[in-house]
Design an enzyme around this catalytic site. Structure first.
Site, PDB file in Angstrom:
ATOM      1  N   HIS A  95      -4.276 -12.685  10.010  1.00 12.83           N
ATOM      2  CA  HIS A  95      -3.302 -12.972   8.970  1.00 12.83           C
ATOM      3  C   HIS A  95      -4.053 -13.438   7.723  1.00 12.83           C
ATOM      4  CE1 HIS A  95       0.096 -14.680   6.784  1.00 12.83           C
ATOM      5  NE2 HIS A  95       0.893 -14.073   7.644  1.00 12.83           N
ATOM      6  N   ASP A 148       3.820 -11.454  14.623  1.00 14.02           N
ATOM      7  CA  ASP A 148       4.274 -10.173  15.160  1.00 14.02           C
ATOM      8  C   ASP A 148       3.741  -9.884  16.560  1.00 14.02           C
ATOM      9  OD1 ASP A 148       5.707  -9.248  12.789  1.00 14.02           O
ATOM     10  OD2 ASP A 148       3.739  -9.174  11.846  1.00 14.02           O
TER      11      ASP A 148
END
Length: 378
Positions: free
Chosen positions: A261, A317
């Site tokens: 991320h 996710d």
């Protein structure tokens, strides 16, 4: 010379008091409240009010907001008829974007010139309320069934599940889904939020801004990553195949879906919460998941061994697709619309904040084309 920063990476575009990220320590906070505390103790409605108003509501304020949402769940007949006219194989995000944009025609007085007016505040609440109804409606319309009317006395999370499946879900499932909505409600200035802010900076109405955000979220680099994680887990097939798969991907410089991320140098706090929720639900309910979950745990273990030195860990996710598909039984094409449904609370808050101290976004460019030249003579 002006330095070119691809994708405006790391360039401050605004000042905001809505949410914050401490990427080094893996902390996400809404208005100063840890996402961990909110997911454990709050409801989505409470978080939506926190994002909107800056403070947690009192019990009476929360109850009033819930009553308002109940009154605004219903979708205009014209919007419903429009959705029936769309192709059944239309992507749910395209349908959602179309429906949100069309809602502006029913609320012409909701605008940026007076963001605190009753008309505009009602419109922002209407967007949040109708998001859940629209997503559930299309899930049924696209397969030929009439939408299930929203309940007037269910919570936001419970009402969505009821409209989607036609049955009242049990309390554990509702609590789990409510927490998922909270985890996805806001995440600082990401691509879709920035899209909403840019549109808002022109003093466009909130429906146009949220519609723009939905369109941005639809992109595969933003909202559809959890579907890609499921595809990867199915491709791996079994936990024993993980190491070879990961090593091969890394050797070929390919992305590991759900890993890494831009903001976090440690494990995404939302991924940690989702993993804990899945494990707690499995323990309490006694259900058995497919090999996906076991495979996912092994992917995380191998990636931690091979990639932790680079600050690459699971993001939100990585586990959300497993939760949606295996526990909630939601088809994967509806994962991103549910993301949009939750994020509508954050988008609405950013729309209001942007127009409150507005300056139109007008970045510059670095020209790399031809020098000035004459038009050729004939």
């Amino acid at each position: 010379m002006i330095e070119y920063i691809p994708g405006l990476a790391g360039i401050p575009a605004t000042e905001s008091s809505i949410s914050s990220i401490d990427g080094k320590n893996g902390i996400l906070a809404y208005r100063g409240y840890s996402i961990k505390d909110l997911a454990k103790n709050a409801s989505f409605e409470e978080v939506a009010m926190l994002l909107r108003d800056g403070e947690l509501p009192s019990a009476s304020e929360l109850e009033e907001f819930r009553c308002i949402l109940h009154k605004r769940y219903e979708v205009k007949r014209n919007i419903r008829q429009m959705m029936w006219a769309l192709p059944a194989d239309g992507h749910p995000m395209d349908v959602l974007q179309t429906a949100i944009a069309a809602m502006a025609t029913f609320y012409p007085d909701a605008g940026a010139k007076d963001p605190n007016s009753a008309f505009t505040q009602n419109a922002l609440t209407k967007i949040i309320a109708n998001m859940s109804t629209l997503v559930a409606m299309w899930a049924r319309i696209r397969v030929g069934y009439d939408p299930i009317p929203p309940s007037k006395n269910m919570s936001y999370a419970k009402n969505f599940l009821y409209m989607s499946f036609g049955e009242e879900p049990d309390d554990d499932i509702v609590q789990l889904f409510d927490a998922c909505l909270i985890l996805h409600a806001e995440h600082t200035i990401n691509a879709s939020t920035f899209s909403a802010m840019v549109t808002a900076s022109t003093l466009a109405n909130p429906f146009a801004s949220i519609s723009a955000a939905v369109g941005t979220l639809a992109g595969s680099l933003h909202g559809g990553a959890n579907e890609d994680v499921l595809k990867m887990l199915d491709e791996i097939g079994d936990a024993k195949n993980v190491r070879g798969y990961i090593e091969n991907r890394l050797k070929n410089k390919q992305v590991i879906m759900g890993m890494g991320h831009r903001e976090y140098r440690v494990k995404d706090p939302r991924a940690t919460i989702l993993q804990e929720m899945i494990e707690a639900y499995i323990k309490k309910s006694g259900i058995t998941l497919s090999k996906r979950f076991e495979t996912a745990l092994e992917v995380e273990r191998v990636c931690e061994e091979l990639l932790s030195s680079k600050g690459v860990y699971p993001n939100v996710d990585f586990y959300s697709g497993i939760l949606y598909s295996e526990i909630f039984k939601i088809p994967k094409e509806h994962f991103t619309p549910i993301f949009a449904m939750a994020r509508s609370a954050g988008w609405a808050a950013h729309w209001h904040e942007q127009v409150g101290h507005n300056r139109i976004f007008r970045p510059t460019q670095i020209y790399v084309g031809h020098d000035f030249r004459d038009y050729p003579s004939k």
